[in-house]
Design an enzyme around this catalytic site. Structure first.
Site, PDB file in Angstrom:
ATOM      1  N   HIS A 265       0.786  -1.314  -0.054  1.00 23.62           N
ATOM      2  CA  HIS A 265       0.075  -0.250   0.002  1.00 23.62           C
ATOM      3  C   HIS A 265       0.812   1.273  -0.110  1.00 23.62           C
ATOM      4  CE1 HIS A 265      -3.518   2.441   1.064  1.00 23.62           C
ATOM      5  NE2 HIS A 265      -2.447   3.280   1.776  1.00 23.62           N
ATOM      6  N   GLU A 266       1.822   1.359   0.889  1.00 22.85           N
ATOM      7  CA  GLU A 266       2.603   2.464   1.317  1.00 22.85           C
ATOM      8  C   GLU A 266       3.550   2.679  -0.108  1.00 22.85           C
ATOM      9  OE1 GLU A 266       1.610   4.599   3.263  1.00 22.85           O
ATOM     10  OE2 GLU A 266       0.568   3.049   4.723  1.00 22.85           O
ATOM     11  N   HIS A 269       1.919   5.075  -2.672  1.00 24.52           N
ATOM     12  CA  HIS A 269       2.035   6.499  -2.184  1.00 24.52           C
ATOM     13  C   HIS A 269       3.270   6.744  -2.662  1.00 24.52           C
ATOM     14  CE1 HIS A 269      -1.835   6.571  -0.263  1.00 24.52           C
ATOM     15  NE2 HIS A 269      -1.346   6.047   0.761  1.00 24.52           N
ATOM     16  N   HIS A 275      -5.542   7.129  -2.572  1.00 23.56           N
ATOM     17  CA  HIS A 275      -6.266   5.904  -1.873  1.00 23.56           C
ATOM     18  C   HIS A 275      -7.373   5.721  -2.900  1.00 23.56           C
ATOM     19  CE1 HIS A 275      -5.073   6.821   2.590  1.00 23.56           C
ATOM     20  NE2 HIS A 275      -4.326   6.074   1.879  1.00 23.56           N
TER      21      HIS A 275
END
Length: 308
Positions: A265-266, A269, A275
């Site tokens: 997930h990170e 970013h 998101h």
């Protein structure tokens, strides 16, 4: 029995008792959901059923929660610090509900409260009121529904074409058992994009991974177990921070959070993705304990839309 036999029997009995106690504590901690017992978001449960016009202790904390994740912005801080459930708060909750595919009533119903209390990424869902999770878009106070669900932060920050070979490094605070899962997450992104990742010394790396606690110098303090699990900054910053107070594991296990899934997930970013409102996508902001994530079509469509 001789005194020597008595001592031996006592030692054996004590060891058995200690082993039994250790087994009990291990099983208990594994079965107890972290998010229910110690969540920093637990205060929201007390607000269940609240709606516009109410004044309930704790609503000001909810305003801070929604402000942190991009849903609420008071120009007049007098209203921000009160426990009044006003029209701006109602609109913020409606936007949150639309982002998470809930009925947009503006009321703190059971499903909304349950969703808000779940552990999640510490990055905002909406940035500067100009970007969202793409199930919704904010325009001059109105809410519009969009057809796509991945998102980008304001300005669409991304790595230049000269930086498709990125290096990553681990700061000294990173536990050794976290390095393998994080490396696997980088390999997954590499397999599905044009990016290449290689490990380097942390001082010279483009991307820096570390484990931090509470306030740690980046203006985004962690809030303890079961709250904000991690956060990462958009290009070209390159920092990825795990909350060191969480219970981490290599692989999904009850009562813990999967290191590789959170890294997946990170890293999104770090590459420039915001998101997604698609539950199950790697870029969905809520990361449940004991579960693993994988890249989904929405994640890959988002990275393709950003880089071509």
């Amino acid at each position: 029995m001789t005194p020597k036999s008595d001592i031996s029997l006592f030692i054996v009995t004590l060891l058995l008792l200690l082993l039994t106690l250790f087994s009990f504590l291990s099983n208990a901690s594994a079965k107890e959901p972290l998010s229910k017992s110690s969540s920093p978001f637990k205060f929201i449960e007390h607000l269940k059923g609240c709606h516009k016009g109410d004044r309930v202790k704790g609503i000001n904390e909810l305003k801070k929660y929604l402000h942190k994740f991009g849903y609420l912005n008071y120009k007049n801080h007098v209203h921000f610090d009160t426990d009044d459930f006003d029209e701006l708060l109602e609109e913020a909750i409606k936007t949150y509900q639309l982002n998470f595919h809930l009925k947009a009533t503006g009321v703190l119903d059971d499903k909304t409260v349950s969703k808000m209390m779940m552990p999640r990424c510490g990055m905002p869902d909406i940035i500067n009121f100009s970007s969202s999770m793409r199930s919704t878009r904010i325009n001059r106070g109105s809410i519009h529904i969009n057809s796509v669900h991945y998102s980008f932060p304001d300005g669409n920050p991304k790595w230049s074409s000269a930086k498709f070979n990125l290096t990553y490094g681990f700061l000294a605070s990173t536990p050794s058992q976290a390095m393998g899962p994080v490396a696997k997450a980088f390999a997954t992104w590499a397999k599905n994009t044009h990016f290449k990742f290689s490990k380097a010394q942390s001082g010279s790396a483009d991307l820096k991974i570390s484990f931090e606690r509470r306030a740690h110098g980046d203006q985004y303090p962690f809030n303890g177990p079961g709250g904000e699990l991690a956060h990462a900054f958009y290009p070209p910053d390159g920092r990825l921070h795990y909350d060191a107070e969480e219970s981490w594991s290599a692989g999904p296990k009850p009562g813990t959070y999967d290191l590789e899934s959170v890294a997946l997930h990170e890293i999104g970013h770090l590459l420039g993705l915001g998101h997604s409102s698609i539950e199950g996508a790697a870029m969905y902001p809520i990361i449940p304990e004991g579960q693993s994530l994988s890249l989904k079509g929405d994640d890959l469509q988002g990275i393709k839309a950003l880089y071509g």
